[in-house]
Motif scaffolding. Structure first.
Motif, PDB file in Angstrom:
ATOM      1  N   TRP A 187      -2.579 -28.724 -27.590  1.00  0.00           N
ATOM      2  CA  TRP A 187      -2.970 -28.172 -28.889  1.00  0.00           C
ATOM      3  C   TRP A 187      -1.725 -27.806 -29.684  1.00  0.00           C
ATOM      4  O   TRP A 187      -0.768 -27.253 -29.128  1.00  0.00           O
ATOM      5  N   ILE A 188      -1.760 -28.099 -30.978  1.00  0.00           N
ATOM      6  CA  ILE A 188      -0.594 -27.822 -31.819  1.00  0.00           C
ATOM      7  C   ILE A 188      -1.056 -27.430 -33.218  1.00  0.00           C
ATOM      8  O   ILE A 188      -1.991 -28.025 -33.772  1.00  0.00           O
ATOM      9  N   TRP A 189      -0.432 -26.403 -33.762  1.00  0.00           N
ATOM     10  CA  TRP A 189      -0.626 -26.072 -35.173  1.00  0.00           C
ATOM     11  C   TRP A 189       0.026 -27.163 -36.027  1.00  0.00           C
ATOM     12  O   TRP A 189       1.108 -27.665 -35.692  1.00  0.00           O
ATOM     13  N   LEU A 190      -0.571 -27.467 -37.176  1.00  0.00           N
ATOM     14  CA  LEU A 190       0.048 -28.380 -38.136  1.00  0.00           C
ATOM     15  C   LEU A 190       0.029 -27.702 -39.506  1.00  0.00           C
ATOM     16  O   LEU A 190      -0.872 -27.938 -40.331  1.00  0.00           O
TER      17      LEU A 190
ATOM     18  N   ALA B 142       6.583 -28.175 -36.914  1.00  0.00           N
ATOM     19  CA  ALA B 142       5.387 -27.486 -36.407  1.00  0.00           C
ATOM     20  C   ALA B 142       5.741 -26.709 -35.140  1.00  0.00           C
ATOM     21  O   ALA B 142       6.656 -27.101 -34.408  1.00  0.00           O
ATOM     22  N   PRO B 143       5.031 -25.633 -34.850  1.00  0.00           N
ATOM     23  CA  PRO B 143       5.252 -24.942 -33.569  1.00  0.00           C
ATOM     24  C   PRO B 143       5.035 -25.914 -32.413  1.00  0.00           C
ATOM     25  O   PRO B 143       4.263 -26.868 -32.541  1.00  0.00           O
ATOM     26  N   PRO B 144       5.691 -25.683 -31.286  1.00  0.00           N
ATOM     27  CA  PRO B 144       5.539 -26.610 -30.162  1.00  0.00           C
ATOM     28  C   PRO B 144       4.088 -26.712 -29.699  1.00  0.00           C
ATOM     29  O   PRO B 144       3.333 -25.740 -29.761  1.00  0.00           O
ATOM     30  N   ALA B 145       3.730 -27.889 -29.229  1.00  0.00           N
ATOM     31  CA  ALA B 145       2.392 -28.074 -28.643  1.00  0.00           C
ATOM     32  C   ALA B 145       2.285 -27.283 -27.342  1.00  0.00           C
ATOM     33  O   ALA B 145       3.260 -27.136 -26.613  1.00  0.00           O
ATOM     34  N   ILE B 146       1.104 -26.777 -27.092  1.00  0.00           N
ATOM     35  CA  ILE B 146       0.867 -26.030 -25.852  1.00  0.00           C
ATOM     36  C   ILE B 146      -0.319 -26.635 -25.120  1.00  0.00           C
ATOM     37  O   ILE B 146      -1.130 -27.360 -25.700  1.00  0.00           O
ATOM     38  N   LYS B 147      -0.381 -26.327 -23.834  1.00  0.00           N
ATOM     39  CA  LYS B 147      -1.587 -26.647 -23.076  1.00  0.00           C
ATOM     40  C   LYS B 147      -2.699 -25.760 -23.617  1.00  0.00           C
ATOM     41  O   LYS B 147      -2.486 -24.549 -23.806  1.00  0.00           O
ATOM     42  N   PHE B 148      -3.865 -26.332 -23.868  1.00  0.00           N
ATOM     43  CA  PHE B 148      -4.916 -25.591 -24.560  1.00  0.00           C
ATOM     44  C   PHE B 148      -5.288 -24.312 -23.811  1.00  0.00           C
ATOM     45  O   PHE B 148      -5.596 -23.286 -24.425  1.00  0.00           O
TER      46      PHE B 148
END
Lengths: 561, 155
Positions: free
Chosen positions: B95-98, A7-13
């Protein structure tokens, strides 16, 4: 066996937004010396009340009685509410925006803090403290503001933490646990910065929290002192509590509104809340110090130097947390306080001696206070299961929302509520985290009114009133343009002539006001910053407006360029 | 009316409240599994959360932490639709895309104690069932507690 893709890396919202992420480092140069002289830089609003004296007065006069009719929104900042949050039907925007050299700092419900360009409304950074949605809140999902100095922004959180953020980035610098959420403690107060201390009060009076006032080191977050408002057995004032019960330990007296400060006397003036249980006095015989009081606290040690109790042995939920305005009259150092109990007190702030007490609310039936300060209760919940009705109701003749004082007119400007309530004593056992009112309470939804009233500081006499069909539950702002600003529960934001009370300008913002407007200027242009967002403890101060539209907007009004 | 947890679970299943498009359109919130996070020697915690095919639910739906602090969560989307995860964290949500059949990592920081929510905030994933809870157990530090004798709590 699934062959997973990464999955793409998590980001700060907040990175998925137009928020810039940084603010100019203007707060680095905010020092104690500047806070002491905050009134001398009226283009800023550096501390909760604008100045340490709590007057909520600005020397800005670009907007005045002659041009206010041309006032219009310059920009609007919004955030919105999403997901679950604590008291989700009660969230409200209650803060007093601070401004430092073109950057506006604002807190919202549920742990939100923002830095905003004060000239354009562009969000510069945002911080969100993660708040459990099961924290115990008596009175809505709210926060009254932040404090700014030494390059940091300080705030209290609903889950009773005190945090310091980097004012340029919004990144957390330190975080301390201020209270016990399992004991139903929370925190809604705007911190007050004095010297190298962050002063923070407690919330939780409706849950029997033993109130306290704490000071933390600005640089490290280490607690320097804690002062309990309700004494332990053997401590001064403990004789005002039953000696044979644990009532003191659940006694309330919380400190959920910011105090004022006299640097010459080195004293904080901090209001304390209701005793617990709110309405069942039989389990806590005595005056119940230091509930419903002002305590004068030595800022260096936290010691209480003197106190004055506005409602001894309270049976009506008449907190005294609201502002203690410091002013001088005939060379005397005085303190003015408009209490929930409907009376306007003037004290000598050097020793707490009563100078004058007069009624400011229209309907006061709970009791009487004589000119010498003697209190005679008349109507109160006494017998189990028996209804009593009194004015003002538990939200008071004036809620926490603040009065203002103009040295130009020598008048106080007061948001007044005229709402009664029916209360029936219902005894219950104390259980940590469960509401501990000792009564059934129904606040009137009809036959209510409100006013903005002006009182002569010299005499206490009413100078004028502006009447509204709903209680006024928002703070007043006074300016050197001889204007008084105040919002209504129905969304109108109003400007009045400070000398006559004449309504000069009105703007419908779309949601009710329960906040503290402030004023500032950028490049010589004066703005009025009005947080708008109806909610909080509406069932207490205006249940007839429980269905009013929520909102979460900060309006910045200005004259056309 | 059900009278214990086992009966509640049986009736939920019988009515189809724990499934998509049976009793209601979506799945009743918080009807999924409960799992404890594991704790490393340094106190940092870790957990794994999945989205099973066609359930529009988190598994576990309720993640329980022994205390507040830092948590590393591995997320797996086993579904054949795209989802995402919005997780609570001090400073701002993460927030993360899945994407379909994807694996991602989220590190968050939460105070304790208390109950927090997380979700997939696209489409109506939240209303259909992709709405979960993270529960941090424990007590606040001793120096933050009130100076008073121990008080009774609810039974």
């Amino acid at each position: 066996m699934t062959d997973y893709v990464e999955a793409p890396p998590a980001i700060k919202f907040s990175e998925a937004s137009a928020i810039i992420g940084t603010a100019p480092p203007v707060a680095e140069n905010v020092t104690y010396e500047r806070l002491l002289a905050a009134g001398s830089e009226p283009h800023n609003w550096l501390t909760y009340y604008g100045t340490y004296d709590g007057q909520r007065y600005s020397a800005l006069d670009g907007i005045d009685t002659g041009n206010v009719q041309r006032l219009r929104p310059a920009w609007v900042f919004q955030c919105g509410s999403y997901g679950l949050h604590a008291g989700s039907s009660t969230y409200a925007l209650e803060a007093a925006p601070l401004v430092v050299d073109g950057v506006l700092y604002l807190s919202g419900w549920d742990g939100w803090i923002w830095a905003v360009d004060a000239g354009t409304g562009q969000c510069l950074w945002q911080y969100k403290h993660a708040i459990p949605f099961d924290v115990s809140l008596c009175c809505g999902n709210v926060n009254r503001g932040v404090a700014v100095a030494k390059g940091r922004v300080f705030a209290a959180s609903l889950n009773a933490h005190v945090i310091a953020l980097d004012a340029a980035t919004g990144e957390k610098v330190w975080d301390v646990t201020h209270g016990d959420v399992r004991a139903a403690e929370s925190a809604t107060v705007a911190p007050l910065l004095v010297k190298n201390l962050v002063i923070v009060g407690s919330s939780g009076g409706e849950f029997g929290v033993r109130g306290h006032l704490d000071a933390y080191d600005i640089d490290t977050g280490e607690r320097v002192w804690r002062t309990y408002t309700v004494p332990k057995p053997g401590e001064p004032g403990s004789q005002t509590w039953p000696s044979d019960s644990p009532a003191w330990a659940r006694g309330g007296g919380n400190t959920w509104v910011t105090g004022t400060y006299d640097p010459e006397l080195n004293l904080l003036y901090w209001g304390t809340g209701n005793p617990a249980p709110d309405f069942d006095g039989e389990v806590r015989e005595g005056d119940n110090l230091h509930t419903d009081s002002v305590i004068a606290v030595d800022v260096d040690s936290g010691h209480i130097r003197w106190h004055y109790q506005f409602t001894p042995h309270d049976l009506w939920d008449y907190d005294s947390n609201m502002e203690m305005i410091l002013f001088e009259q005939d060379g005397r150092k005085l303190l003015a306080h408009f209490d929930k109990n409907g009376y306007f007190f003037v004290l000598d702030r050097t020793d707490g001696a009563l100078v004058r007490v007069t009624p400011f609310a229209d309907r006061i039936t709970w009791g009487e206070i004589s000119p010498t300060g003697d209190v005679t209760p008349l109507v109160y919940p006494d017998k189990e299961g028996e209804d009593v009705h009194f004015w003002p109701g538990p939200a008071g003749g004036k809620e926490w929302c603040h009065a203002a004082y103009s040295p130009r007119t020598n008048m106080f400007y007061v948001p007044v509520q005229d709402v009664g309530a029916t209360v029936t004593r219902r005894r219950r056992e104390f259980r940590e985290s469960i509401p501990y009112w000792g009564a059934s309470v129904t606040v009137d939804s009809a036959d209510m009114a409100g006013q903005v009233k002006a009182f002569h500081a010299a005499t206490g006499e009413e100078a004028w009133r502006w009447s509204w069909h709903l209680p006024i539950s928002a703070s007043v702002l006074a300016t050197a343009g001889d204007l008084v600003f105040c919002g209504t529960p129905s969304g109108e934001f109003n400007a009045m002539d400070a000398r006559s009370g004449e309504l000069l300008w009105q703007f419908q913002t779309g949601s009710g006001h329960h906040s503290s407007p402030t004023t500032y200027s950028v490049d010589g242009r004066q703005y009025i910053a009005a947080p708008v967002g109806w909610g909080s403890w509406v069932e207490g101060f205006a249940p007839g407006m429980m269905g009013g539209p929520h909102g979460d907007a900060l309006f910045a009004f200005a004259l056309p360029e | 009316m059900t009278s214990d947890a086992a009966a509640r679970s049986a009736v939920l299943s019988e009515l189809g409240l724990d499934k998509q498009n049976r009793a209601s359109m979506g799945r009743l919130l918080a009807t999924g599994n409960i799992e404890r996070a594991t704790e490393r020697p340094d106190g940092r915690m870790k957990a794994e959360i999945r989205i099973p095919p066609d359930e529009l639910a988190w598994d576990p739906a309720v993640l329980v932490l022994p205390h507040g602090g830092d948590i590393d969560i591995a997320l797996y989307n086993d579904d054949t639709n795209t989802h995402c995860a919005l997780m609570p964290s001090n400073g701002g949500g993460r927030w993360i895309w899945l994407p379909v059949h994807s694996r991602g990592e989220v590190s968050i920081n939460l105070d304790g104690p208390g109950c927090y929510w997380y979700s997939s905030n696209i489409g109506n994933d939240e209303g259909r069932g992709l709405f979960g809870a993270i529960v941090a157990m424990g007590e606040v530090p001793p120096d933050a507690r009130l100076d008073r004798p121990a008080q009774p709590r609810p039974d």
